[in-house]
Design a protein around this motif. Structure first.
Motif, short mmCIF file in Angstrom:
data_model
loop_
_atom_site.label_atom_id
_atom_site.label_comp_id
_atom_site.label_asym_id
_atom_site.label_seq_id
_atom_site.Cartn_x
_atom_site.Cartn_y
_atom_site.Cartn_z
N GLN A 179 33.79 -13.30 -17.28
CA GLN A 179 35.01 -13.31 -16.49
C GLN A 179 34.71 -13.18 -15.00
O GLN A 179 33.61 -12.78 -14.61
N ARG A 180 35.69 -13.54 -14.19
CA ARG A 180 35.61 -13.47 -12.73
C ARG A 180 34.55 -14.42 -12.16
O ARG A 180 33.92 -14.12 -11.15
N ARG A 181 34.35 -15.53 -12.84
CA ARG A 181 33.42 -16.55 -12.36
C ARG A 181 34.11 -17.90 -12.21
O ARG A 181 33.45 -18.92 -12.05
N GLY A 182 35.43 -17.90 -12.31
CA GLY A 182 36.18 -19.14 -12.16
C GLY A 182 36.22 -20.00 -13.39
O GLY A 182 36.69 -21.15 -13.34
N LEU A 183 35.77 -19.47 -14.53
CA LEU A 183 35.73 -20.30 -15.73
C LEU A 183 37.12 -20.56 -16.30
O LEU A 183 37.37 -21.62 -16.86
N ALA B 135 33.79 -19.61 -22.45
CA ALA B 135 35.25 -19.79 -22.35
C ALA B 135 35.63 -20.97 -23.23
O ALA B 135 34.83 -21.88 -23.45
N SER B 136 36.87 -20.93 -23.72
CA SER B 136 37.31 -22.02 -24.59
C SER B 136 38.82 -22.11 -24.59
O SER B 136 39.53 -21.14 -24.26
N GLY B 137 39.32 -23.27 -24.96
CA GLY B 137 40.75 -23.48 -25.06
C GLY B 137 41.03 -24.86 -25.61
O GLY B 137 40.12 -25.69 -25.75
N ARG B 138 42.29 -25.13 -25.93
CA ARG B 138 42.64 -26.43 -26.48
C ARG B 138 44.07 -26.79 -26.11
O ARG B 138 44.87 -25.91 -25.72
N ILE B 139 44.36 -28.06 -26.21
CA ILE B 139 45.72 -28.53 -26.01
C ILE B 139 46.13 -29.39 -27.20
O ILE B 139 45.30 -30.05 -27.82
N VAL B 140 47.41 -29.33 -27.49
CA VAL B 140 48.02 -30.17 -28.51
C VAL B 140 49.12 -30.96 -27.81
O VAL B 140 49.96 -30.37 -27.12
N LEU B 141 49.14 -32.26 -27.99
CA LEU B 141 50.14 -33.10 -27.37
C LEU B 141 51.28 -33.33 -28.35
O LEU B 141 51.08 -33.93 -29.42
N VAL B 142 52.45 -32.83 -28.00
CA VAL B 142 53.61 -32.86 -28.90
C VAL B 142 54.83 -33.36 -28.14
O VAL B 142 55.25 -32.74 -27.16
#
Length: 237
Positions: free
Chosen positions: A181-185, A158-165
């Motif tokens: 999926q379905r493992r709480g990730l 799993a992966s993701g990112r945030i940008v602070l704007v």
């Protein structure tokens, strides 16, 4: 948001997508949409959005997304703009229902899957425990941070990112691979990102969700801000 496209002939399934009456009537905040788009462009490494036709234009530069126009509502200028575009892979996106956008477009424009602009008013970043067999990898920066959940063999689960704007955290490219999926990730990933934003003193967030992602985000306290519909001229097969 995904850049994967739907094949010709699938347009009408999105016009009949079940939308709650209150969702179709929601009006997006133009300032919020502008901040979200600015963060999206930073996260994706595209050109900076510029104001055009009552919305914004982004020179994206991808093979199957050359550019995008984003509008905070169904505006009269969208129809005129759509009639001037004949080149494929230029996207029109607006915070309105698919039916409302479709009604303004020539027949050769194809509707894409529905999206949902969602907001988080206040985060409570209590991060769940990491499931057995996984580890975290985080790249932290002042404006863009990335979190990945890896298997012990360094496979991305799993992966993701945030940008602070402008005092807002823009969440982008949130994805859990099908085999994990379905493992709480997904929940773990989102809470990790919330924690990073909170560390910068930012507790509000915005994102655009797929139909599948909307359920997860709603369970985490995110609220629907507006519908988010997309149309494109696809290249011939």
């Amino acid at each position: 948001m995904s850049t994967h496209l739907n094949t010709q002939g699938q347009d009408h399934q999105y016009l009949n997508y079940p939308e709650e009456d209150h969702a179709a009537s929601l009006q997006a905040d133009p300032e919020l949409v502008g901040r979200w788009l600015k963060g999206w462009a930073l996260a994706r490494g595209t050109a900076t959005p510029v104001a055009e036709h009552g919305g914004w234009f982004v020179d994206v530069g991808w093979p199957e997304q050359k550019a995008r126009y984003v509008f905070p509502a169904v505006l009269p200028g969208i129809a005129d703009l759509a009639h001037t575009i004949s080149e494929p892979w230029i996207f029109l996106k607006t915070c309105a229902s698919a039916a409302a956008l479709r009604a303004m477009l020539p027949a050769h424009w194809i509707m894409q899957r529905p999206g949902y602009m969602m907001t988080l008013a206040s985060s409570m970043p209590e991060v769940p425990d990491l499931p057995a067999g996984y580890k975290l990898d985080a790249t932290l920066a002042q404006s863009i941070s990335t979190v990945r959940v890896l298997t012990i063999d360094d496979e991305i689960a799993a992966s993701g990112r945030i940008v602070l704007v402008d005092g807002l955290a823009i969440y982008d490219s949130i994805e859990t691979q099908a085999a994990h999926q379905r493992r709480g990730l997904g929940r773990l990933l989102m809470k990790q990102l919330e924690s990073i934003a909170a560390g910068h003193g930012i507790h509000g967030g915005a994102l655009v969700a797929t139909p599948q992602g909307r359920t997860l985000y709603a369970s985490l306290g995110w609220e629907l801000h507006s519908l988010y519909s997309t149309a494109v001229i696809q290249a011939p097969a």
